[in-house]
Enzyme design. Structure first.
Site, PDB file in Angstrom:
ATOM      1  N   CYS A 134       0.840  -1.195   0.000  1.00 53.92           N
ATOM      2  CA  CYS A 134       0.000   0.000   0.000  1.00 53.92           C
ATOM      3  C   CYS A 134       0.881   1.253   0.000  1.00 53.92           C
ATOM      4  O   CYS A 134       2.090   1.174   0.154  1.00 53.92           O
ATOM      5  CB  CYS A 134      -0.910   0.002   1.223  1.00 53.92           C
ATOM      6  SG  CYS A 134      -0.010  -0.142   2.766  1.00 53.92           S
ATOM      7  N   CYS A 157       3.198   1.853   2.944  1.00 57.16           N
ATOM      8  CA  CYS A 157       4.384   1.014   3.040  1.00 57.16           C
ATOM      9  C   CYS A 157       5.513   1.597   2.192  1.00 57.16           C
ATOM     10  O   CYS A 157       6.680   1.554   2.569  1.00 57.16           O
ATOM     11  CB  CYS A 157       4.050  -0.402   2.586  1.00 57.16           C
ATOM     12  SG  CYS A 157       2.516  -1.012   3.271  1.00 57.16           S
TER      13      CYS A 157
END
Lengths: 322, 75
Positions: free
Chosen positions: B10, B13
């Site tokens: 995502c 991250c």
């Protein structure tokens, strides 16, 4: 305060005529955006102060070994109040089943999570009043609980992907080490809340603007009785259609709730509106593609149909009784 | 030192990965830095909320972002 500012900006500064379509739409947009931004900033911070002591690890420790019936309810409630980003769905799913928590209870948590959260509740309270807010929360919890019960009744764990099923089976004998409690100072809370505010606000502000923008468009340009005439409670098919339309419109509660307000104001029946909004938020294609990593197609399809049925039935019931 | 950024891919991250790079650069430290997207490996660390940062097999934090300064302090 916000009302005066919005009036000043649209009617005095920009010289738009009160009562004109553009004027009213813009006025509504500015007023709603300001009000929502203000509320969100205050509330996300305050909730952050409290929430620092509820990481998902503690929820798991708490849910593991709970009696089933209590578990579905608590799973749903925790889904509503625990912070986690949707990209964590898979780790959370596996983390829960590896602790021996049934698939249904885990799904109760995951289904409720996008539907009910502090942002949705703040928006609902400020835009549509406490009655619809309460209704929305009860329906959200209900769908989570009943969905969870149903999935366990059909033994959904059979339909997990191979490795996830192994995680589940090993989890049946797992012993969780207790999560140590850390002392949290006021300063820790402040830092957490500040970080949370920056992060959440940074992520959702654009959605608020989109949502309020669409809402303002509806507000200014759709005639007041259009929905009532064309999609009123008498047209039974309008509820399943609204639910289906909601699926490809992948969005989150932040963007949908301002639209919901305008739909209700414009005379769309409450049940139809809620069915549409909940299906937009809860049944999203990207989310399901993610769940594909741990679930077989059949289980995904079951969850999908289950959600659509639930929202449609709720929509019909509300239209019939309101 | 080995650093691992855990995350299923995502946006957060990726940001964490970049922040770790910045932290290393500003502290002038060398480390082996990898991004772990494999769910089984993430599970092994017992991490449920991503992103998370792991240093030499030990989870430093999970479920949130950290600024480059903050990360530099932990290293």
């Amino acid at each position: 305060m916000f009302k005066q500012f919005a009036d000043y900006l649209t009617f005095s500064l920009m010289g738009l005529v009160p009562g004109s379509r553009v004027g009213e739409a813009l006025n509504f947009f500015i007023y709603d955006t300001l009000k929502i931004f203000f509320l969100l900033i205050v509330m996300i911070y305050l909730i952050g102060l409290v929430r620092v002591s509820l990481p998902v690890e503690r929820v798991r420790a708490y849910l593991a070994g709970k009696h089933r019936l209590v578990g579905y309810f608590l799973g749903s409630v925790f889904g509503a109040i625990t912070p986690f980003c949707s990209c964590s769905s898979i780790p959370v799913f596996l983390g829960f089943i590896s602790a021996g928590i049934p698939v249904g209870m885990t799904m109760a948590f995951l289904l409720t999570s996008p539907l009910i959260n502090e942002i949705a509740v703040i928006l609902l309270l400020s835009l549509v009043g406490w009655k619809i807010t309460l209704l929305y929360i009860l329906i959200g919890l209900g769908v989570g609980i009943i969905g969870g019960l149903f999935l366990d009744a059909i033994k959904a764990e059979r339909l997990l992907q191979g490795f996830a099923r192994k995680v589940y089976e090993e989890g049946q004998h797992a012993h969780l080490e207790t999560v140590e409690k850390k002392r949290i100072t006021m300063m820790d809370r402040h830092h957490f809340a500040k970080r949370e505010l920056a992060e959440v606000f940074g992520r959702i502000w654009i959605w608020v603007i989109i949502g309020v923008g669409v809402g303002a468009g509806l507000h200014g340009f759709v005639p007041d009785t259009w929905f009532e005439t064309h999609l009123g409670a008498g047209q039974w098919w309008s509820v399943p259609v609204a639910t289906l339309i909601g699926i490809p419109l992948y969005s989150n509660a932040t963007a949908v709730i301002p639209v919901m307000e305008s739909l209700i104001v414009k005379g769309l029946p409450l049940g139809t509106t809620l069915a549409f909004c909940m299906s937009t938020v809860a049944a999203s294609i990207p989310e399901f593609v993610m769940l594909k990593q741990v679930m077989q197609w059949r289980l995904l399809a079951i969850v999908f149909v289950m959600l659509l049925t639930a929202f449609t039935v709720v929509g019909w019931a509300l239209n019939a009784f309101s | 030192m080995k650093l691992e950024v855990l995350g299923t891919g995502c946006a957060k991250c990726k940001t964490l990965f970049e922040n770790v790079q910045k932290a290393l650069a500003s502290a002038g430290k060398e480390a082996e830095l990898v991004k772990v997207e494999d769910i089984a490996t993430i599970m092994k660390y017992g991490v449920m909320s991503t992103p998370a940062l792991v240093k030499d097999g030990k989870v430093l934090f999970s479920g949130r972002l950290a600024t480059p300064d903050e990360i530099a302090g932990m290293l």
